[in-house]
Write a protein that holds these residues in place. Sequence first.
Motif, PDB file in Angstrom:
ATOM      1  N   HIS A 467      -0.941  -5.536  -4.628  1.00 18.72           N
ATOM      2  CA  HIS A 467      -2.339  -5.163  -4.407  1.00 18.72           C
ATOM      3  C   HIS A 467      -3.081  -4.776  -5.679  1.00 18.72           C
ATOM      4  O   HIS A 467      -4.258  -4.412  -5.622  1.00 18.72           O
ATOM      5  CB  HIS A 467      -2.413  -4.002  -3.408  1.00 18.72           C
ATOM      6  CG  HIS A 467      -1.840  -4.324  -2.066  1.00 18.72           C
ATOM      7  ND1 HIS A 467      -2.338  -5.333  -1.264  1.00 18.72           N
ATOM      8  CD2 HIS A 467      -0.797  -3.782  -1.378  1.00 18.72           C
ATOM      9  CE1 HIS A 467      -1.639  -5.390  -0.142  1.00 18.72           C
ATOM     10  NE2 HIS A 467      -0.700  -4.468  -0.183  1.00 18.72           N
ATOM     11  N   GLY A 468      -2.417  -4.832  -6.812  1.00 22.98           N
ATOM     12  CA  GLY A 468      -3.092  -4.530  -8.062  1.00 22.98           C
ATOM     13  C   GLY A 468      -3.054  -3.075  -8.469  1.00 22.98           C
ATOM     14  O   GLY A 468      -3.468  -2.737  -9.574  1.00 22.98           O
ATOM     15  N   ARG A 469      -2.574  -2.207  -7.595  1.00 26.26           N
ATOM     16  CA  ARG A 469      -2.418  -0.802  -7.930  1.00 26.26           C
ATOM     17  C   ARG A 469      -1.560  -0.137  -6.842  1.00 26.26           C
ATOM     18  O   ARG A 469      -1.468  -0.626  -5.722  1.00 26.26           O
ATOM     19  CB  ARG A 469      -3.754  -0.070  -8.057  1.00 26.26           C
ATOM     20  CG  ARG A 469      -4.594   0.007  -6.815  1.00 26.26           C
ATOM     21  CD  ARG A 469      -5.480   1.240  -6.825  1.00 26.26           C
ATOM     22  NE  ARG A 469      -4.708   2.431  -6.454  1.00 26.26           N
ATOM     23  CZ  ARG A 469      -4.257   3.324  -7.306  1.00 26.26           C
ATOM     24  NH1 ARG A 469      -4.464   3.204  -8.577  1.00 26.26           N
ATOM     25  NH2 ARG A 469      -3.569   4.386  -6.885  1.00 26.26           N
ATOM     26  N   PRO A 470      -0.913   0.960  -7.168  1.00 17.53           N
ATOM     27  CA  PRO A 470      -0.112   1.662  -6.154  1.00 17.53           C
ATOM     28  C   PRO A 470      -0.995   2.384  -5.154  1.00 17.53           C
ATOM     29  O   PRO A 470      -2.204   2.544  -5.370  1.00 17.53           O
ATOM     30  CB  PRO A 470       0.713   2.646  -6.987  1.00 17.53           C
ATOM     31  CG  PRO A 470      -0.097   2.875  -8.222  1.00 17.53           C
ATOM     32  CD  PRO A 470      -0.820   1.590  -8.496  1.00 17.53           C
ATOM     33  N   GLU A 471      -0.402   2.817  -4.056  1.00 16.68           N
ATOM     34  CA  GLU A 471      -1.159   3.578  -3.060  1.00 16.68           C
ATOM     35  C   GLU A 471      -1.397   5.006  -3.528  1.00 16.68           C
ATOM     36  O   GLU A 471      -2.453   5.579  -3.291  1.00 16.68           O
ATOM     37  CB  GLU A 471      -0.408   3.594  -1.723  1.00 16.68           C
ATOM     38  CG  GLU A 471      -0.493   2.294  -0.950  1.00 16.68           C
ATOM     39  CD  GLU A 471      -0.060   2.449   0.479  1.00 16.68           C
ATOM     40  OE1 GLU A 471       0.897   3.205   0.720  1.00 16.68           O
ATOM     41  OE2 GLU A 471      -0.686   1.846   1.366  1.00 16.68           O
ATOM     42  N   LYS A 472      -0.405   5.596  -4.198  1.00 16.98           N
ATOM     43  CA  LYS A 472      -0.510   6.975  -4.647  1.00 16.98           C
ATOM     44  C   LYS A 472      -0.968   7.007  -6.103  1.00 16.98           C
ATOM     45  O   LYS A 472      -0.984   5.988  -6.794  1.00 16.98           O
ATOM     46  CB  LYS A 472       0.836   7.688  -4.507  1.00 16.98           C
ATOM     47  CG  LYS A 472       1.318   7.824  -3.076  1.00 16.98           C
ATOM     48  CD  LYS A 472       2.653   8.522  -3.016  1.00 16.98           C
ATOM     49  CE  LYS A 472       3.094   8.761  -1.584  1.00 16.98           C
ATOM     50  NZ  LYS A 472       3.218   7.533  -0.792  1.00 16.98           N
TER      51      LYS A 472
END
Length: 956
Positions: A467-472
């Motif tokens: 997704h291009g970046r982590p969730e946290k």
Amino acid sequence: MSCHSPFTVSVGSHSGPVRGDLDRERGRALQLPVMLMPGVPMASLSRALCVAATRPRWSPACSLGLRPLTSGAVPTTEKSVPYQRTLKQAQVAQGPTRPLPSTANVVVIGGGSLGCQTLYHLAKLGVSGAVLLERERLTSGTTWHTAGLLWQLRPSDVEVELLAHTRRVVSHDLEEETGLHTGWIQNGGLFIASNRQRLDEYKRLMSLGKAYGVESHVLSPAETKALYPLMNVDDLYGTLYVPQDGTMDPAGTCTTLARAATARGAQVIENCPVTGIRVRTDDFGVRRVAAVETEHGSIQTPCVVNCAGVWAGAVGRMAGVKVPLVAMHHAYVVTERIEGIQNMPNVRDHDASVYLRLQGDALSVGGYEANPIFWEEVSDKFAFGLFDLDWDVFTQHIEGAINRVPVLEKTGVKSTVCGPESFTPDHKPLMGEAPELRGFFLGCGFNSAGMMLGGGCGQELAHWIVHGRPEKDMYGYDIRRFHHSLTDHRRWIRERSHESYAKNYSVVFPHDEPLAGRNMRRDPLHEELLARGCVFQERHGWERPGWFNPGGGTAPVLPYDYYGAYGHAAHEDHAYGRLLQDEYTFDFPPHHDVIKKECLACRGAAAVFNMSYFGKFYLVGLDARRAADWLFSADVSRPPGSTVYTCMLNQRGGTESDLTVSRLAPGTQASALAPAFEGDGYYLAVGGAVAQHNWSHISTVLQDHKFRCQLVDSSEDLGMISIQGPASRAILQEVLDADLSNEAFPFSTHKLVRAAGHLVRAMRLSFVGELGWELHIPGPSCVPVYQAVMAAGAKHGLVNAGYRAIDSLSIEKGYRHWHSDLRQDDSPLEAGLAFTCKLKSAIPFLGREALERQRAEGLRRRLVCFTVDEKVPMFGLEAIWRNGQVVGHIRRADFGFTIDKTLAYGYIRDPSGGPVSLDFVKSGDYVLERMGVTYPARAHLKSPFDPDNKRVKGLY
């Protein structure tokens, strides 16, 4: 103590932590002689302590250079180890375990904890064609010999969340998916406190745990004895008991992860060493991953994940990527059977720097020493191997272990385990996309915590890739946190990694500073401020002013002494060390009133702050305006001379940065204060500690959108001082050749002016809530301009002030600090910064759609300001209670000297799961829990100090 003769031990399949259903045929017992010290056989920890005490302490032949830190030990594979059932095959396999695919969407390199967790989570996200390459067998590098401990509470809210996910995967998800038991054992964890400060630290963890539903209990010595009868509690202050902590089995966990991943379409290929990373350069000059090369063929792929652990540096070099870690020996011993130890919790005695891990009916004993052995020549042939244990290094743990569990004095040692582990300069993992190479991700450098952080980090790394970046918020782990000048600086990496290792069990005080790797980046005012009593802080290589100790003499930071290890003479008594000792408290430090004077001088007269360490970038070129419109949440396309406070967001609407953006007029003549450019231009000022992160984020966006513009870094070329306070206009009017009236120089504007004859860029801005200006100054002009300002300010009460004052003044005014109040998973709407978002315009910007969805659905959390009337120090991590329910925790706290109250900011949620309205905030009855004690607090929707912003307008 008595000495014993050589003996043999039986290492059966039951004795190790491996309890999966793997390789049962290899569970036979071995009869192995254990020689614990060269020439000296021994059968108990007390014997080891006895003999080591009679031997001369280990010392290098030379006290300078790198060789004293080098191990001469040669790794061997025939060792007495606590696990006999491992993933190691009895026979030598020839070639890869399955044919290599010609292409893959993602290739994970390394079959340890992180590699297996990342592959598993990629498969769960639906990534097809993910491949894991392991040069030997799964777990063969460092994972197979790990202690496998999992402690749920750490002094970081993000890490608590990561650990919770690992625990959920290992204790529940994998067994539910595969029907296989991973080897998880929930026997609890016990943290030992031998003094009040240590227990205070544990109480902070307990309060944070309440915000995340982690059960924990502070026990008295008597209660601890009842829980753990074999423990000596005579010297205890108390303990923290976490019933749901436990231990993991490395082989069982990794095999189950691999099976779950392959069931979802992933591939695991063992016996397939990687020999190279093929790189291509696209039409815009950007380097990108093209393929992974092995001895048995190549796999074309746009994405590689470096999970090679100790060998991650070698894999990075294949791709031209710098991986700042070092390899060290890390050891523990396994005892013989101990009657009555069964089902006891694992123990961490931080003050003795030792841990005791339950191993069936025995204990594993290990810790972190001040003189770990560096593994200089990392062998690429090392697999399922161990080093000879150096008892001169390890013995320091034995006394603490025997003191804590006295029965160990007469308990035999079954086996020794000394293997390699990778350690990083800040004892945090290295994750994320490398700034040097697109598509090359890191998941390494886990500082012997790869098993317990692996689940959470594997999940976030998978999200990062997909997704291009982590969730946290993963900034603390992001490789981009390190400035590029440091990631291959051998001395800095080595010193900082050593100190982080040696201090791993030290109390985590809020204002501690490193002593290693100092004076790497110093601005032109460094010596000037040092002479004026500056006590410096370090932030990613930069020395920045912390506070000033007038009349106390100079406090230079001395060269690193390795705490007296490796033949270095320890610094016995020095000014900086004494002042730093004063910070080792959870109370107000002795210099609390000194910082108070700096703050009140700023509010009452004026203070000068040296902010030269700020990042200073120019964004210029034909597409600079298009890039700025997309990058920045606020509308920065204003006339030249304007300055705008704005955020940069990610696709999820989280905040990647807050910064000021100043519009420039184009020009053909380059100067120290502006490059020559055509089209549009902007000058960006960002926090120095996050400058590399900002640079990388902007560069990635420019590359992805193919904007025709340049990002120029002038951070090292420009200094910056800020003069703030009611008297700032009168002071600067004597130094600058410009009219500083409100009409001629409005707030949030900038001009090129002369200061004491030197050309500078003056900006009317404030980060403390006062009338004030920033002066951005070419390096050679910094000292004369600063001296002119100080001379002009002498009659106005101008004082030097540091970042400790900035922290207090800014929280008092309600200004946000990125990565405390404002992080990658916080939106500007949640943080009360909606005014920085051009949502009323039609201009698209990165993160806009996410903000619009959030606004339509209602905010699920809000950042709230709290004040506490009682004069009590708070530092963050305190639990927030509303009407008897925990609704969040404090992110940042400090004391506000002007209002004479403690201030704290934290995000709160509605326990029912609904939106957090302003009425919900206002209607609550709040208390903040600090170290188990609650304090009544008042919630504020606006800053309690100057809520109408009159002072920044010069209205006093």
